[in-house]
Design a protein around this motif. Structure first.
Motif, PDB file in Angstrom:
ATOM      1  N   PHE A 184     -32.205   8.938  31.869  1.00  0.00           N
ATOM      2  CA  PHE A 184     -31.062   8.029  31.966  1.00  0.00           C
ATOM      3  C   PHE A 184     -31.327   6.660  31.431  1.00  0.00           C
ATOM      4  O   PHE A 184     -31.093   5.620  31.505  1.00  0.00           O
ATOM      5  CB  PHE A 184     -31.010   7.793  33.470  1.00  0.00           C
ATOM      6  CG  PHE A 184     -30.135   8.453  34.233  1.00  0.00           C
ATOM      7  CD1 PHE A 184     -29.859   9.751  33.884  1.00  0.00           C
ATOM      8  CD2 PHE A 184     -29.139   7.972  35.513  1.00  0.00           C
ATOM      9  CE1 PHE A 184     -29.050  10.832  34.779  1.00  0.00           C
ATOM     10  CE2 PHE A 184     -28.228   8.624  36.200  1.00  0.00           C
ATOM     11  CZ  PHE A 184     -28.113  10.269  35.768  1.00  0.00           C
ATOM     12  N   ARG A 351     -24.536   8.979  44.714  1.00  0.00           N
ATOM     13  CA  ARG A 351     -25.402   8.372  43.901  1.00  0.00           C
ATOM     14  C   ARG A 351     -25.722   7.148  44.461  1.00  0.00           C
ATOM     15  O   ARG A 351     -25.015   6.217  44.748  1.00  0.00           O
ATOM     16  CB  ARG A 351     -25.119   8.303  42.425  1.00  0.00           C
ATOM     17  CG  ARG A 351     -25.990   7.406  41.462  1.00  0.00           C
ATOM     18  CD  ARG A 351     -25.985   7.754  40.128  1.00  0.00           C
ATOM     19  NE  ARG A 351     -24.903   7.246  39.561  1.00  0.00           N
ATOM     20  CZ  ARG A 351     -24.862   5.997  38.808  1.00  0.00           C
ATOM     21  NH1 ARG A 351     -26.006   5.412  38.876  1.00  0.00           N
ATOM     22  NH2 ARG A 351     -23.983   5.476  38.343  1.00  0.00           N
ATOM     23  N   ASP A 353     -27.628   3.529  44.002  1.00  0.00           N
ATOM     24  CA  ASP A 353     -27.992   2.595  42.802  1.00  0.00           C
ATOM     25  C   ASP A 353     -28.105   1.302  42.964  1.00  0.00           C
ATOM     26  O   ASP A 353     -28.298   0.363  41.948  1.00  0.00           O
ATOM     27  CB  ASP A 353     -26.677   2.584  41.719  1.00  0.00           C
ATOM     28  CG  ASP A 353     -27.030   2.302  40.334  1.00  0.00           C
ATOM     29  OD1 ASP A 353     -28.000   2.788  39.793  1.00  0.00           O
ATOM     30  OD2 ASP A 353     -26.508   1.378  39.771  1.00  0.00           O
ATOM     31  N   SER A 382     -31.141   6.478  41.338  1.00  0.00           N
ATOM     32  CA  SER A 382     -30.961   6.059  39.959  1.00  0.00           C
ATOM     33  C   SER A 382     -31.236   4.583  39.715  1.00  0.00           C
ATOM     34  O   SER A 382     -31.164   4.121  38.637  1.00  0.00           O
ATOM     35  CB  SER A 382     -29.534   6.292  39.417  1.00  0.00           C
ATOM     36  OG  SER A 382     -28.456   5.692  39.917  1.00  0.00           O
ATOM     37  N   GLY A 407     -32.421  10.004  38.417  1.00  0.00           N
ATOM     38  CA  GLY A 407     -31.959   9.497  37.168  1.00  0.00           C
ATOM     39  C   GLY A 407     -32.777   8.677  36.867  1.00  0.00           C
ATOM     40  O   GLY A 407     -32.533   7.287  37.314  1.00  0.00           O
TER      41      GLY A 407
END
Length: 490
Positions: A184, A351, A353, A382, A407
């Motif tokens: 990523f 996800r 984050d 991520s 990620g």
């Protein structure tokens, strides 16, 4: 910097040298918001790292070149084959699309002590303005170019030596430990060549892992160009920008998450690109929308009409087409008697984050249990990952019954040491966020105060409207997220 760097191509040479979610979001913007004007703002979260005048001049020259780039027939073929959710109408649009930096971007440089020298250090601004449809693809290449300019002209005490091996060792460790992960790292990469070397190392580890029977998997890369070049799967779904833009356009923060999910599902269909980003306005607010039933609306259908622009001149009136000027929550019904599922049912996972990942795992387990959802869901981590954090979050997610995936970005594509000292060469922490849409401020709250973005008064207003509870996290200091200059390299 490695002497060989002088002979390597610099800058951006492909429109696909970006993250996949910029294309998926542009597909939605083409459908629903082709005439909406926006602005973007640039933030350097490491303000002690400044560009020199020479670096800024190089950056300006590279930005000017962006207007010359077009998607090639080979790249379009790759998208058709590997990204079937990008329907033909969008690909037709993309085939003729080009950026117009001379009218959409304004870069400025202010020297701290102006001597007129190329070595003068200073602060710089990047302002982006235009239609959302036309400017959405600037973010990733601009961030990559800023990082490249800085490490090409300002901090040059580093080399490419060992980058392939370092990436291989990291990839091998993740694969041996059974991790599913993707690369990523485009937005904060040291430069294009570094990301290329990293993917060479990861591919080598993945190939070896298949032979050795390692349980992990390299799922792909978020960079569409490098996915094409290295024969990997382009991965990604949606960014905060989508929710921020929809909220600003509607000025309905109380329902912005739900409306954004409705637009998304109406464009791509249920279960497609189904990893939900939860933290734009705080995860608790998102989960209120996530458990809502998906409306029986005109659904995404195969063919070009599914993403045809919503401008009046291109509107098909029938409910069998998604090309309607009305948002999906008001569009005609199709299959109105079919069973209605919730977004949480349909989406394959979420996800994480921002904020504390371990608290996030606990929150999501409680949410799915309360909703009586027993399918095994995925959590994509991520946020500023390294090897130890991946293994820590993997254990926690699996213990809670989730499938963890990762990620991994800056840790892969900007992990260098200073040649003269052996200390860590600290990456830039830079972001570009949508700042306004339809004349209204666009903001992001997140699950950590350090990642609040946008007009401060609007941030506070949105927090009040949503009943947001402020959160701080010990690991959320954005200024030192990637270490300090005095830190010895691991």
């Amino acid at each position: 910097m490695a002497a060989a760097a002088a002979n390597l191509p610099g800058g951006i040479t492909s429109l696909l040298d970006t993250d996949l979610y910029k294309l998926t979001m542009q597909c939605c913007v083409l459908k629903f918001f082709p005439d909406v004007s926006v602005t973007y703002s640039f933030t350097n979260r490491t303000p002690d790292k400044k560009l020199s005048r020479a670096a800024f001049q190089w950056l300006q020259a590279q930005v000017d070149k962006l207007g010359n780039i077009r998607v090639s027939p080979e790249e379009l073929h790759f998208l058709k084959k590997n990204c079937p959710y990008l329907n033909s109408q969008y690909l037709l649009f993309l085939s003729t699309f080009h950026l117009k930096p001379s009218t959409q971007l304004k870069l400025s440089f202010t020297a701290i002590h102006d001597t007129g020298s190329d070595e003068d250090l200073g602060d710089f601004r990047i302002d982006t303005e235009g239609l959302w449809l036309d400017t959405i693809l600037y973010e990733i290449p601009l961030l990559a170019l800023v990082s490249e300019a800085y490490f090409k002209f300002v901090e040059t005490d580093w080399s490419y030596e060992g980058q392939v091996e370092k990436a291989y060792q990291k990839g091998a460790k993740l694969l041996q430990e059974g991790c599913l992960f993707s690369e990523f790292g485009t937005r904060r990469r040291r430069d294009y060549h570094t990301q290329d070397l990293v993917l060479q190392g990861l591919r080598r580890a993945a190939d070896e892992g298949k032979t050795a029977g390692w349980q992990g998997k390299l799922s792909g890369t978020s960079n569409v160009h490098f996915a094409h070049k290295h024969e990997l799967l382009p991965v990604g779904t949606v960014a905060h920008e989508w929710f921020m833009g929809v909220a600003a356009i509607t000025n309905d923060y109380e329902h912005a998450n739900e409306i954004a999910l409705e637009y998304w599902t109406a464009t791509f269909g249920e279960g497609v690109l189904g990893v939900a980003l939860t933290d734009t306005f705080g995860t608790p607010a998102f989960l209120k929308a996530f458990k809502k039933q998906i409306p029986n609306i005109t659904t995404a259908i195969e063919g070009g009409s599914a993403t045809k622009a919503s401008a009046a001149a291109t509107t098909d009136p029938g409910t069998q087409s998604l090309a309607t000027t009305q948002p999906p929550i008001h569009a005609g019904l199709e299959g109105g008697n079919r069973p209605r599922r919730t977004y949480a049912d349909v989406f394959t996972g979420v996800r994480q984050d921002s904020g504390d990942p371990l608290n996030f795992v606990k929150m999501m387990r409680e949410f799915y249990d309360q909703e009586a959802i027993t399918d095994k869901k995925t959590i994509v981590f991520s946020d500023s990952l390294n090897l130890d954090l991946c293994l820590k979050y993997k254990a926690a997610a699996e213990a809670a019954g989730f499938q963890p995936t990762f990620g991994v970005g800056t840790f892969l594509t900007n992990d260098f040491v200073e040649k003269s000292t052996g200390n860590k060469s600290v990456p830039l922490n830079i972001v570009i966020k949508i700042a306004s849409a339809q004349g209204r401020h666009a903001v992001k709250i997140s699950d950590n105060i350090g990642k609040n973005t946008g007009n401060k008064a609007t941030v506070e207003e949105v927090k009040r409207r949503l009943g947001y509870t402020e959160k701080e996290w010990a690991g959320g200091d954005e200024k030192t997220r990637w270490g300090t200059a005095k830190q010895l390299a691991a």
